[in-house]
Design an enzyme around this catalytic site. Structure first.
Site, mmCIF file in Angstrom:
data_model
loop_
_atom_site.group_PDB
_atom_site.id
_atom_site.type_symbol
_atom_site.label_atom_id
_atom_site.label_comp_id
_atom_site.label_asym_id
_atom_site.label_seq_id
_atom_site.Cartn_x
_atom_site.Cartn_y
_atom_site.Cartn_z
ATOM 1 N N ASP A 28 -2.044 -3.625 -5.248
ATOM 2 C CA ASP A 28 -0.769 -3.575 -5.972
ATOM 3 C C ASP A 28 -0.720 -2.508 -7.059
ATOM 4 O O ASP A 28 -0.034 -2.670 -8.073
ATOM 5 C CB ASP A 28 -0.444 -4.942 -6.607
ATOM 6 C CG ASP A 28 -0.508 -6.055 -5.592
ATOM 7 O OD1 ASP A 28 -0.011 -5.864 -4.478
ATOM 8 O OD2 ASP A 28 -1.080 -7.114 -5.907
ATOM 9 N N LYS A 31 0.138 2.339 -4.701
ATOM 10 C CA LYS A 31 -0.322 3.363 -3.742
ATOM 11 C C LYS A 31 0.823 3.891 -2.896
ATOM 12 O O LYS A 31 0.860 5.063 -2.558
ATOM 13 C CB LYS A 31 -1.326 2.769 -2.735
ATOM 14 C CG LYS A 31 -2.633 2.345 -3.256
ATOM 15 C CD LYS A 31 -3.477 1.752 -2.146
ATOM 16 C CE LYS A 31 -3.046 0.395 -1.644
ATOM 17 N NZ LYS A 31 -3.031 -0.703 -2.576
ATOM 18 N N GLY A 55 2.073 -5.030 0.685
ATOM 19 C CA GLY A 55 3.498 -4.774 0.473
ATOM 20 C C GLY A 55 3.647 -3.526 -0.368
ATOM 21 O O GLY A 55 3.101 -3.443 -1.456
ATOM 22 N N HIS A 56 4.325 -2.523 0.175
ATOM 23 C CA HIS A 56 4.552 -1.290 -0.583
ATOM 24 C C HIS A 56 6.008 -1.252 -0.998
ATOM 25 O O HIS A 56 6.879 -1.419 -0.155
ATOM 26 C CB HIS A 56 4.383 -0.057 0.305
ATOM 27 C CG HIS A 56 2.984 0.161 0.755
ATOM 28 N ND1 HIS A 56 1.917 0.077 -0.082
ATOM 29 C CD2 HIS A 56 2.500 0.503 1.963
ATOM 30 C CE1 HIS A 56 0.828 0.352 0.601
ATOM 31 N NE2 HIS A 56 1.150 0.595 1.839
ATOM 32 N N GLN A 261 -4.410 -3.066 0.156
ATOM 33 C CA GLN A 261 -5.169 -3.900 -0.781
ATOM 34 C C GLN A 261 -6.004 -3.015 -1.731
ATOM 35 O O GLN A 261 -5.640 -1.876 -1.965
ATOM 36 C CB GLN A 261 -6.066 -4.914 -0.044
ATOM 37 C CG GLN A 261 -5.302 -6.083 0.558
ATOM 38 C CD GLN A 261 -4.668 -5.766 1.881
ATOM 39 O OE1 GLN A 261 -5.276 -5.152 2.741
ATOM 40 N NE2 GLN A 261 -3.435 -6.165 2.066
HETATM 41 P P1 IMP Z 1 -5.324 -12.587 2.699
HETATM 42 O O1 IMP Z 1 -5.522 -11.118 2.773
HETATM 43 O O2 IMP Z 1 -3.902 -13.005 2.928
HETATM 44 O O3 IMP Z 1 -6.296 -13.333 3.541
HETATM 45 O O4 IMP Z 1 -5.635 -13.039 1.183
HETATM 46 C C1 IMP Z 1 -6.935 -12.967 0.627
HETATM 47 C C2 IMP Z 1 -6.876 -12.537 -0.837
HETATM 48 O O5 IMP Z 1 -6.439 -11.185 -0.911
HETATM 49 C C3 IMP Z 1 -5.875 -13.320 -1.684
HETATM 50 O O6 IMP Z 1 -6.374 -13.426 -2.994
HETATM 51 C C4 IMP Z 1 -4.645 -12.457 -1.681
HETATM 52 O O7 IMP Z 1 -3.814 -12.689 -2.799
HETATM 53 C C5 IMP Z 1 -5.278 -11.086 -1.739
HETATM 54 N N1 IMP Z 1 -4.426 -10.048 -1.182
HETATM 55 C C6 IMP Z 1 -4.203 -9.764 0.116
HETATM 56 N N2 IMP Z 1 -3.371 -8.722 0.249
HETATM 57 C C7 IMP Z 1 -3.079 -8.320 -0.999
HETATM 58 C C8 IMP Z 1 -2.289 -7.232 -1.524
HETATM 59 O O8 IMP Z 1 -1.696 -6.422 -0.805
HETATM 60 N N3 IMP Z 1 -2.238 -7.150 -2.869
HETATM 61 C C9 IMP Z 1 -2.909 -7.994 -3.696
HETATM 62 N N4 IMP Z 1 -3.660 -9.004 -3.259
HETATM 63 C C10 IMP Z 1 -3.745 -9.161 -1.918
#
Ligand code: IMP
Length: 505
Positions: A28, A31, A55-56, A261
């Site tokens: 977040d 990017k 999410g961008h 991420q």
């Molecule tokens: P998952 O990727 O949905 O399995 O989530 C695993 C962990 O990664 C959780 O703490 C999510 O909040 C975090 N996470 C996954 N994608 C993002 C992102 O794009 N931004 C911030 N945190 C993320």
């Protein structure tokens, strides 16, 4: 050491090269804006990791576009930029189809979009399992986004997964789906029929269409739904690994790799188990598009400054208000609730829990994917030092304008460990020990107390600034301090959400 001139030089070279944009934090960092900005100078943008958990948000002349799967370079499609969703990405066809429909409705083209035949296919059972596990995890939640990411990569490793190519061959798709569902049934049977039905009746599952009384999931309905959505993008499915490898070999085209991420969420290197199931590092990104890490010529490491955010569970040493901040975010309060309950929330509030809410509100720190409030904390040098080998020493600092009115800015320069004796390999970590680099172990991180250095804020609006010479002295002082303390090179500052709101240093 490289500086911003070398970055520009890199882009202006006549021969090709590959640039990666990664996030050294917990995601977040903004990017997407950087990818969109650089995409104007490249021929190809490729994404290689994660899925619709990302999410961008890209803002162009005040208009915001939110993408979860489509690379952020898609808005340059009309200029001939090829956008690739690589083989390392987990694709939910419903989400992808919806994003493409939105582009169509905005009159934006995606004719140059290419989707890897080997990209992992997210199926309803993945989303279902992800949500059921989280719902029933009690105190062991990860705080996932509920997009099926963990289960889809688990199936890939278990050699049970389906790929985008399977959508081109309906008979094989059905056979593989039946095999996968048979393997998943035992895991699903652990949960109550009531919970399963409740999850399956949400819109992510076509409002209950997939539910089957005996088999849990209805094969015919899944086949119908998936083949229907795939019509929109079936012509884009191709061998993108070869496409990108050939461009890399010819060195004619400039290629931009878009991270998803952040490095601290890396499955291999992050704050395990509070991580995602893919590799947001440079190595993971290159591999997810069919390249080697060594193919990447230059990497920019995008990090939020001078505060950080984290979504979901897991340790966060500099979190505003500590466990109070974490518990508050767990309750998933919206911005409206926060404004109502804490009308005095402000970036300078005396109570650091409320200050954290003030920074969240000012920075719009609510998840682009889930709407969850992001946990907020101060900029953390031990974490930055840890992440550098997996990201890059060339930093882009983002969201600086959020702190325009902040009177005092605190930077964590180290930690004091305040937990029980704990072994890390041959090293014993004891209470009172000072750590300069984060020990990436959740047991250690959750007992670390930050040591801060304070700086006076710049106390003036900076969003209009485009030139390094106009950057306030107080801001530059903190930038130089971070550069010296972490051995990094800050190449750009982002001072607002718009594509143009960037300063090259
Ligand atoms: P998952 O990727 O949905 O399995 O989530 C695993 C962990 O990664 C959780 O703490 C999510 O909040 C975090 N996470 C996954 N994608 C993002 C992102 O794009 N931004 C911030 N945190 C993320």
């Amino acid at each position: 050491m490289l500086n911003s001139n070398s970055l520009l030089e890199f882009f202006n070279r006549k021969q090709g090269g590959t640039l990666a944009v990664v996030d050294g934090g917990w995601g977040d960092s903004g990017k997407g804006k950087l990818v969109d900005y650089f995409a104007g100078d490249v021929g190809m943008v490729a994404r290689g990791t994660g899925g619709a958990n990302a999410g961008h948000t890209i803002v162009i002349h005040g208009r915001a576009f939110v993408f979860h799967l489509v690379p952020a370079g898609i808005l340059r499609d009309q200029d001939g930029v090829v956008n690739i969703i690589g083989s390392g990405v987990a694709i939910d066809p419903a989400v992808l189809s919806q994003e493409l429909a939105e582009l169509e409705s905005e009159g934006k083209s995606y004719k140059n979009l290419r989707i890897s035949k080997n990209a992992k296919l997210v199926l309803p059972q993945h989303i279902l399992l992800d949500r059921l596990r989280e719902k029933n995890a009690g105190g062991n939640k990860i705080g996932t986004t509920g997009r099926g990411i963990g289960p889809v990569y688990e199936d890939h490793v278990a050699r049970l997964g389906l790929t985008m190519n399977d959508l081109l061959n309906p008979k094989i798709f059905r056979q593989k789906l039946v095999r996968n569902l048979a393997a998943k049934k035992a895991a699903l049977m652990q949960f109550s029929a009531r919970d399963i039905r409740a999850v399956l009746s949400s819109d992510a599952f076509r409002n209950g269409a997939y539910y089957h009384t005996d088999d849990i999931l209805n094969v015919d309905e899944i086949v119908k739904g998936y083949l229907f959505w795939s019509e929109r993008f079936r012509k884009s499915i191709s061998d993108t690994d070869t496409l990108i490898q050939e461009e890399q070999k010819k060195r004619k085209l400039r290629i931009l790799l878009e991270g998803a991420q952040g490095v601290l969420l890396s499955l291999d290197y992050g704050s395990y188990p509070y991580v995602t199931s893919s590799e947001p590092t440079i190595a993971g990104l290159a591999r997810g598009v069919g390249l080697k890490e060594g193919d990447v010529g230059y990497t920019v490491n995008v990090v939020k400054a001078f505060y950080m955010t984290r979504v979901g569970e897991g340790p966060f040493p500099t979190e505003f208000g500590g466990s109070r901040g974490r518990e508050w975010c767990k309750e998933l309060h919206t911005k409206e609730v926060e404004l109502k309950q804490y009308p005095d929330a402000d970036v300078n509030h005396q109570d650091e829990f409320i200050q954290g809410i003030g920074i969240r509100i000012r920075g719009g720190e609510y998840g682009a994917t889930t709407g969850r409030p992001r946990r907020t904390g101060w900029f953390d040098l031990p974490l930055l030092r840890f992440s550098l080998p997996h990201a890059s020493n060339n930093l882009v600092l983002t969201k600086l304008d959020v702190l325009d009115e902040c009177k005092t800015i605190m930077i964590a320069t180290g930690y004091i460990y305040r937990g029980p004796d704990y072994w890390i390999g041959q090293k014993k970590i004891c209470s009172g020990m000072k750590l300069d680099v984060a020990v990436m172990d959740s047991e250690v991180l959750s007992h670390c107390e930050p040591v801060y250095v304070e700086f006076p804020g710049w106390l003036e609006p900076i969003s209009h600034i485009r030139s390094a010479k106009n950057v306030p002295e107080n801001l530059m002082r903190i930038v130089r301090f971070v550069e010296k303390e972490a051995g990094v090179n800050v190449v750009m500052l982002s001072v607002g959400p718009d594509r143009e709101q960037l300063i090259s240093l």
